[in-house]
Design an enzyme around this catalytic site. Structure first.
Site, PDB file in Angstrom:
ATOM      1  N   GLU A 240      52.525  76.289  29.662  1.00 42.17           N
ATOM      2  CA  GLU A 240      51.622  76.969  30.644  1.00 42.17           C
ATOM      3  C   GLU A 240      51.617  75.980  31.798  1.00 42.17           C
ATOM      4  O   GLU A 240      50.703  75.718  32.417  1.00 42.17           O
ATOM      5  CB  GLU A 240      50.202  76.857  29.926  1.00 42.17           C
ATOM      6  CG  GLU A 240      50.199  77.863  28.574  1.00 42.17           C
ATOM      7  CD  GLU A 240      48.761  78.291  28.097  1.00 42.17           C
ATOM      8  OE1 GLU A 240      48.102  78.131  29.049  1.00 42.17           O
ATOM      9  OE2 GLU A 240      48.648  78.571  27.133  1.00 42.17           O
TER      10      GLU A 240
ATOM     11  N   GLU B 246      60.690  84.124  30.232  1.00 40.70           N
ATOM     12  CA  GLU B 246      62.344  84.618  30.046  1.00 40.70           C
ATOM     13  C   GLU B 246      63.663  83.824  29.875  1.00 40.70           C
ATOM     14  O   GLU B 246      63.285  82.726  30.460  1.00 40.70           O
ATOM     15  CB  GLU B 246      62.565  85.568  30.970  1.00 40.70           C
ATOM     16  CG  GLU B 246      61.543  86.993  30.844  1.00 40.70           C
ATOM     17  CD  GLU B 246      61.895  87.918  31.873  1.00 40.70           C
ATOM     18  OE1 GLU B 246      63.287  88.109  32.292  1.00 40.70           O
ATOM     19  OE2 GLU B 246      61.296  89.075  31.949  1.00 40.70           O
TER      20      GLU B 246
ATOM     21  N   ARG C  15      44.725  47.888   7.453  1.00 39.54           N
ATOM     22  CA  ARG C  15      46.194  47.289   7.278  1.00 39.54           C
ATOM     23  C   ARG C  15      46.046  45.665   7.616  1.00 39.54           C
ATOM     24  O   ARG C  15      45.560  45.407   8.593  1.00 39.54           O
ATOM     25  CB  ARG C  15      47.040  48.123   8.202  1.00 39.54           C
ATOM     26  CG  ARG C  15      48.346  47.327   8.450  1.00 39.54           C
ATOM     27  CD  ARG C  15      49.393  47.571   7.436  1.00 39.54           C
ATOM     28  NE  ARG C  15      50.704  47.104   7.563  1.00 39.54           N
ATOM     29  CZ  ARG C  15      51.624  47.037   6.771  1.00 39.54           C
ATOM     30  NH1 ARG C  15      51.358  47.335   5.477  1.00 39.54           N
ATOM     31  NH2 ARG C  15      52.667  46.943   7.075  1.00 39.54           N
TER      32      ARG C  15
ATOM     33  N   GLY D 194      55.972  51.292  11.060  1.00 41.51           N
ATOM     34  CA  GLY D 194      56.920  52.050  10.119  1.00 41.51           C
ATOM     35  C   GLY D 194      55.917  53.144   9.510  1.00 41.51           C
ATOM     36  O   GLY D 194      56.566  54.207   9.428  1.00 41.51           O
TER      37      GLY D 194
ATOM     38  N   ALA E  57      63.569  82.668  33.336  1.00 41.05           N
ATOM     39  CA  ALA E  57      62.350  82.751  34.187  1.00 41.05           C
ATOM     40  C   ALA E  57      61.392  81.934  33.416  1.00 41.05           C
ATOM     41  O   ALA E  57      60.502  82.397  32.593  1.00 41.05           O
ATOM     42  CB  ALA E  57      61.649  84.134  34.465  1.00 41.05           C
TER      43      ALA E  57
END
Lengths: 263, 379
Positions: B363, B127, B268, B340, B130
């Site tokens: 959780e 909530e 790469r 990047g 809460a």
């Protein structure tokens, strides 16, 4: 209806590498799968089961570890699995293999037998039709669609340039193409059942469980001898000619043949 | 001691891997970009029994175990954090609470359709005031004749708007604090119940996290889950199980980022050679891989402990703490190694980094996990 599907466990690659020294397949590090054409055959059987009701039995011949392929088939929905496994079967060529499988099938009730067209490791496409010959039943190869009509099966057979629609009385054998369908996924619960439910446990049949003449099976009973296996050298790109007339085309061919001293 | 998965678990893992690669991964980018709930994937998972894995067949489940469920969560998390959390909240929290605390009649009426693929479930505890302090519930439930009347609201509720049934926590006796909380089964079509607008999240953007609003929601008293005043315990027990699922989701996210970055650094080239030839890359990958393997051992062992009926609060907390922090570390390093390109939304590691963060929060935050673990040491 009783449907038997014959499946083979194969290495999961279409680029099987050969050991250059021994000429045998390098299987290390390559996961095993159900041969794709066979899996499509199994899916076809399961669809017939869903639609018309049937008992689907999967049969495989191979070493004990081939049971993993049968477990996968049961996890997809097959009702029963039989593994033909015995040292006496080892080294069988296609003829000896089909002899063993057909002998085992004689012990089973079947209305329809489905095999894959060919295995991606051997690519012979012989075992399915040979089983039909051993059993004396009709064989329809290259099935792309299968329907049931009473006690007949209607198969759409794919050739390179045409289709044939064939109606055949059961029992018969069909060889399936992987294009036939997209095989379903297993379900987690069926996977557990396949391994843990004793009623679904694979029946293992050895040479004594199958009514077969032992002189025509295994390495010694195989008429085929593999003389040599090798990896094909890649071919260079060919030349494309676009002649305007048939005469011109013929002349190009004659010139080339003379150039190579063939004529 | 055997650290090898059984053959059935290995085959299940293959199934989940194939499903994740073929059915879930192709959608992951699009559903994140557009914040679209992947209803087609959920339907496929329902049909294949993926939403009832650890529950008994008599309740519509698959009759497998928590380890199998964890293997699914890992594979889903590897390609899509959103899809993973949809399955986790449904399975661990909603079905978990019903399985732990439901009567036989409630299980047949609600757990069965949740497990057999008819319904999707959700769980409403949090909530506005809460969160970690879950005992501070403001939603009230008052018995009126044969019905409870619920008033109040919940926030950040996963599967909100898509769930068919919600397990909802509300105060039945404010004076009792956490012992005044009760659990209720609320069908989504109950009059007075409504779902608010979607929250805009940093990650897991294809899952929903809406407000739930209760305005004189009347539910039959048979829908009380467990006994009155026992709701807090029901929530905590469900969350213990849920934390193993979140830990597996985090483990999957870490593995997914690692898989992506390994492929990238081999391709790469900078300074005339692939990034994989640089020692910085090699050492970073070694650290990532080692943490992922350590997380996997914690997660699997917590699941096995759960299946064996051992107490799991601490094990679940350890698995979630370590796996979620591993997910954040690994996804962060993956973005850094890719530079990047890693920061661009075209590549999945950026999404994985955003998705990973929530695993340290929901959780039970990492701080709560540390409280659980140290509490056991110091008691």
């Amino acid at each position: 209806m009783n449907i038997v599907v014959c499946i083979k466990q194969v290495p999961d690659t279409t680029e099987v590498k050969l050991d250059p020294k021994t000429g045998t397949l390098i299987r290390e590090g390559v996961p095993s799968i159900i041969n794709p054409d066979d899996k499509a055959g199994l899916e076809a059987a399961l669809r017939l089961k869903d639609q018309y009701g049937a008992k689907v039995t999967v049969v495989s011949m191979g070493p004990p570890q081939a049971d993993a392929a049968l477990k996968e088939a049961v996890a997809m929905g097959a009702d029963q699995a039989i593994l033909l496994s015995d040292r006496a079967f080892g080294g069988s060529d296609t003829w000896a293999t089909s002899t063993v499988i057909a002998s085992a099938l004689k012990k089973l009730d079947y209305d329809l037998i489905i095999t894959g067209r060919q295995a991606i490791d051997g690519d012979t496409a012989q075992v399915g039709p040979q089983i039909a010959e051993h059993l004396g039943i009709p064989n329809i190869s290259y099935a792309e669609d299968i329907k049931l009509e009473g006690d007949h099966i209607i198969v759409k057979r794919k050739y390179e340039d045409r289709y044939h629609i064939i109606k055949c009385k059961l029992p018969c054998l069909i060889t399936a193409l992987s294009e036939l369908n997209v095989p379903r996924y297993m379900t987690p619960g069926r996977i557990f059942d396949a391994y843990r439910n004793e009623e679904l446990a694979t029946k293992v049949w050895g040479v004594n469980d199958v009514p077969v003449d032992t002189t025509v099976i295994g390495l010694k009973g195989s008429p085929t001898n593999v003389f040599k296996s090798f990896t094909k050298a890649p071919k260079a790109a060919g030349n494309v000619y676009k002649p305007d007339t048939a005469e011109e085309a013929a002349q190009i061919i004659v010139d080339k043949l003379q150039e190579k001293f063939i004529l | 001691m055997n650290f090898t998965l059984s053959k059935e678990h290995q085959l299940a893992q293959n199934l989940f891997r194939e499903f994740a690669d073929k059915e879930v991964a192709p959608l992951a980018h699009e559903i994140d970009e557009t914040e679209r709930f992947p209803v087609e994937t959920v339907e496929k998972m329902k049909k294949l029994g993926f939403l009832g894995i650890p529950y008994k067949k008599e309740y519509g489940g698959q009759g497998c175990d928590d380890l199998t469920y964890v293997l699914m969560m890992e594979q889903l998390g590897r390609v899509c954090g959103s899809t993973a959390i949809i399955a986790s909240v449904h399975t661990s929290l909603c079905c978990g609470a019903l399985n732990n605390a439901g009567t036989e009649e409630q299980k047949q009426k609600y757990l069965r359709p949740l497990c057999d693929g008819t319904w999707l479930g959700a769980f409403g505890l949090t909530e506005p005031s809460a969160g970690t302090d879950a005992a501070g519930q403001c939603t009230r439930a008052v018995l009126d004749g044969d019905e409870y009347v619920l008033n109040g609201s919940k926030i950040f509720i996963t599967n909100s708007g898509w769930a068919d049934v919600y397990v909802i926590f509300a105060m039945t006796d404010k004076s009792q604090g956490s012992r005044g909380i009760s659990a209720f089964i609320v069908p989504a079509n109950t009059p007075g119940f409504s779902v608010g607008k979607p929250e805009l999240k940093m990650g897991i953007r294809a899952s929903t996290a809406c407000e739930l609003i209760f305005e004189n929601v009347r539910i039959p008293k048979e829908n009380l889950l467990g006994k009155e005043g026992k709701g807090f315990g029901i929530a905590m027990k469900a969350l213990d199980g849920g934390r193993i699922g979140i830990a597996a989701q985090a483990l999957g996210l870490a593995q997914g980022a690692l898989d992506n970055v390994i492929a990238y650094v081999k391709e790469r080239k900078q300074f005339g050679k692939p990034l994989s030839k640089l020692q910085n890359t090699q050492f970073t990958l070694a650290d990532m891989e080692t943490r992922v393997q350590a997380a996997r051992l914690l997660v699997y062992s917590a699941a096995v402990a759960y299946d064996q009926g051992q107490p799991i609060s601490v094990k679940a907390a350890q698995a979630k703490l370590f796996a979620s922090e591993t997910a954040s570390y690994v996804t962060n390093r993956a973005v850094q190694l890719m530079g990047g390109y890693g920061y661009m939304r075209e590549y999945p590691v950026e999404r994985m980094m955003r998705d990973a963060k929530i695993t340290e929060i929901y959780e039970g935050t990492s701080e709560v996990m540390r409280m659980v673990i140290s509490g056991q040491l110091l008691k």
